[in-house]
Design an enzyme around this catalytic site. Structure first.
Site, mmCIF file in Angstrom:
data_model
loop_
_atom_site.group_PDB
_atom_site.id
_atom_site.type_symbol
_atom_site.label_atom_id
_atom_site.label_comp_id
_atom_site.label_asym_id
_atom_site.label_seq_id
_atom_site.Cartn_x
_atom_site.Cartn_y
_atom_site.Cartn_z
ATOM 1 N N ARG A 94 -13.539 13.677 7.750
ATOM 2 C CA ARG A 94 -14.412 12.926 6.841
ATOM 3 C C ARG A 94 -14.277 11.406 6.974
ATOM 4 O O ARG A 94 -15.024 10.657 6.357
ATOM 5 C CB ARG A 94 -14.174 13.388 5.399
ATOM 6 C CG ARG A 94 -14.605 14.843 5.214
ATOM 7 C CD ARG A 94 -14.632 15.254 3.777
ATOM 8 N NE ARG A 94 -15.569 14.463 2.981
ATOM 9 C CZ ARG A 94 -15.693 14.559 1.668
ATOM 10 N NH1 ARG A 94 -14.933 15.415 1.004
ATOM 11 N NH2 ARG A 94 -16.554 13.824 1.025
ATOM 12 N N PRO A 135 -4.386 14.341 -0.170
ATOM 13 C CA PRO A 135 -2.924 14.322 -0.303
ATOM 14 C C PRO A 135 -2.474 13.274 -1.316
ATOM 15 O O PRO A 135 -2.951 12.145 -1.297
ATOM 16 C CB PRO A 135 -2.434 13.968 1.104
ATOM 17 C CG PRO A 135 -3.612 13.655 1.918
ATOM 18 C CD PRO A 135 -4.850 13.939 1.150
ATOM 19 N N LYS A 169 0.760 5.646 -1.228
ATOM 20 C CA LYS A 169 0.237 6.823 -0.535
ATOM 21 C C LYS A 169 0.031 6.564 0.953
ATOM 22 O O LYS A 169 -0.735 7.233 1.617
ATOM 23 C CB LYS A 169 -1.074 7.277 -1.190
ATOM 24 C CG LYS A 169 -0.812 8.118 -2.448
ATOM 25 C CD LYS A 169 -2.007 8.956 -2.831
ATOM 26 C CE LYS A 169 -2.757 8.321 -3.969
ATOM 27 N NZ LYS A 169 -3.792 9.221 -4.529
ATOM 28 N N ARG A 188 -2.596 -3.482 -22.350
ATOM 29 C CA ARG A 188 -3.780 -2.966 -21.634
ATOM 30 C C ARG A 188 -4.636 -2.113 -22.554
ATOM 31 O O ARG A 188 -4.156 -1.196 -23.188
ATOM 32 C CB ARG A 188 -3.357 -2.142 -20.412
ATOM 33 C CG ARG A 188 -2.653 -2.985 -19.420
ATOM 34 C CD ARG A 188 -2.696 -2.450 -18.015
ATOM 35 N NE ARG A 188 -2.168 -3.486 -17.156
ATOM 36 C CZ ARG A 188 -2.911 -4.281 -16.411
ATOM 37 N NH1 ARG A 188 -4.212 -4.125 -16.372
ATOM 38 N NH2 ARG A 188 -2.346 -5.228 -15.686
ATOM 39 N N HIS A 202 -12.773 15.403 15.901
ATOM 40 C CA HIS A 202 -12.445 14.391 14.889
ATOM 41 C C HIS A 202 -11.058 13.773 15.087
ATOM 42 O O HIS A 202 -10.427 13.320 14.143
ATOM 43 C CB HIS A 202 -12.543 14.950 13.468
ATOM 44 C CG HIS A 202 -13.829 15.656 13.190
ATOM 45 N ND1 HIS A 202 -15.039 15.002 13.206
ATOM 46 C CD2 HIS A 202 -14.094 16.957 12.914
ATOM 47 C CE1 HIS A 202 -16.007 15.876 12.950
ATOM 48 N NE2 HIS A 202 -15.469 17.070 12.773
#
Ligand SMILES: [Zn+2]
Length: 303
Positions: free
Chosen positions: A151, A2, A59, A184, A132
């Protein structure tokens, strides 16, 4: 995995469903990987806390908690009392100090990172517990918040004053955005994915933003002009907002007990379209690898 728009959609869906609810009790599984904070800290902070809101930070899904926490309501006054003993005339100011300290002590966050395969489900108690399942928060409404992650790259933690490492791409001002990339030497694509600069921009949205801005992914960040960066700034926000808007219509699919419904997809213009014609100029879309990640671009439209 996601990405930011999906996490935003999930957080909004959760906010609609569980804001105002109270966490009565917490069960944690025996697998250590999903627990980024010690189990007693998670249980102690969550239990009896009211969910004041749910929001996205980078996130991460962040549950804002109020008045919660057996562990932290017993620990905090204790440590405050110890501090007080060191100063001689604290007795006088005790009441005042207690009042001024309490509001910050009573605010905590439950932070969830979904990793690759994590899901946060709102379930009825009778719903079968999926394999899970690593955490269950039982709510006083009778429902349960369940964290499922086959996972185990997802992470659960608790915090006080949680903040993402980088700037929030939808809130950052142009000047700040420009300064993030100044000097950068890394490719602009890598810089966009650097979570310490911007929080939550993933591979797909980086490629799509660079295409819309007309900037090649391999260009050194430092070589971009202010005008390039202004276009990139607008493109990042446009792409993320479009994807969030698309997701808004299918909120229930993400947090429903079934949980299996697929994510919406933004119509990709370059990502995953290697060898296909550019939607603008018909040139074949190229794929290169930068820092181990696939990068897709149009050699004609992007300079
Ligand atoms: Zn093109």
């Amino acid at each position: 995995m996601p990405e930011l728009p999906e996490v935003e959609t999930i957080a909004r869906g959760l906010a609609k469903r569980v804001t105002g609810d109270v966490i009565d009790s917490v069960w944690l599984g025996s697998k250590p990987e999903p627990l980024k904070s010690p189990a007693p800290a998670i249980v102690g902070t969550l239990e009896s806390a009211r969910i004041a809101g749910v929001r996205r930070v980078g996130k991460h899904i962040v549950f804002d908690l109020q008045n919660g926490g057996r562990a932290h309501s017993t620990a905090s006054p204790g440590s405050a009392a110890q501090g007080r003993r060191r100063t001689p005339d604290v007795r006088k100011s005790k009441t005042l100090a207690d009042k001024s300290v309490r509001p910050t002590q009573d605010v905590a966050q439950w932070v969830v990172h979904l990793g690759m395969t994590g899901r946060m489900l709102v379930c009825k108690p009778g719903d079968p517990v999926e394999k899970h399942t690593h955490a269950i928060a039982r709510l006083s409404s009778g429902r349960e918040l369940r964290f499922v992650d086959p996972r185990r790259f997802g992470r659960l933690s608790v915090a006080h004053g949680f903040q993402a490492a980088g700037s929030e791409p939808l809130d950052v001002q142009l000047d700040r955005f420009v300064s993030l990339f100044r000097g950068r030497k890394t490719p602009i694509k890598s810089a966009l994915l650097n979570q310490k600069l911007l929080s939550g921009v993933g591979n797909i949205y980086a490629d799509e933003s660079l295409f819309r801005a007309g900037v090649r992914p391999r260009r050194r960040a430092a070589s971009l002009t202010r005008e390039d960066l202004r276009r990139l700034y607008l493109a990042v926000q446009e792409v993320l907002k479009e994807a969030i808007a698309l997701g808004g219509s299918s909120i229930s699919d993400y947090v429903g007990a079934d949980g299996e419904a697929g994510f919406f997809q933004l119509q990709h213009r370059v990502y995953g379209r290697e060898g296909e014609p550019c939607l603008v100029c018909k040139t074949s879309i190229k794929r290169i690898v930068i820092a181990g990640r696939s990068s897709h671009y149009c050699p004609k439209c992007q300079k």
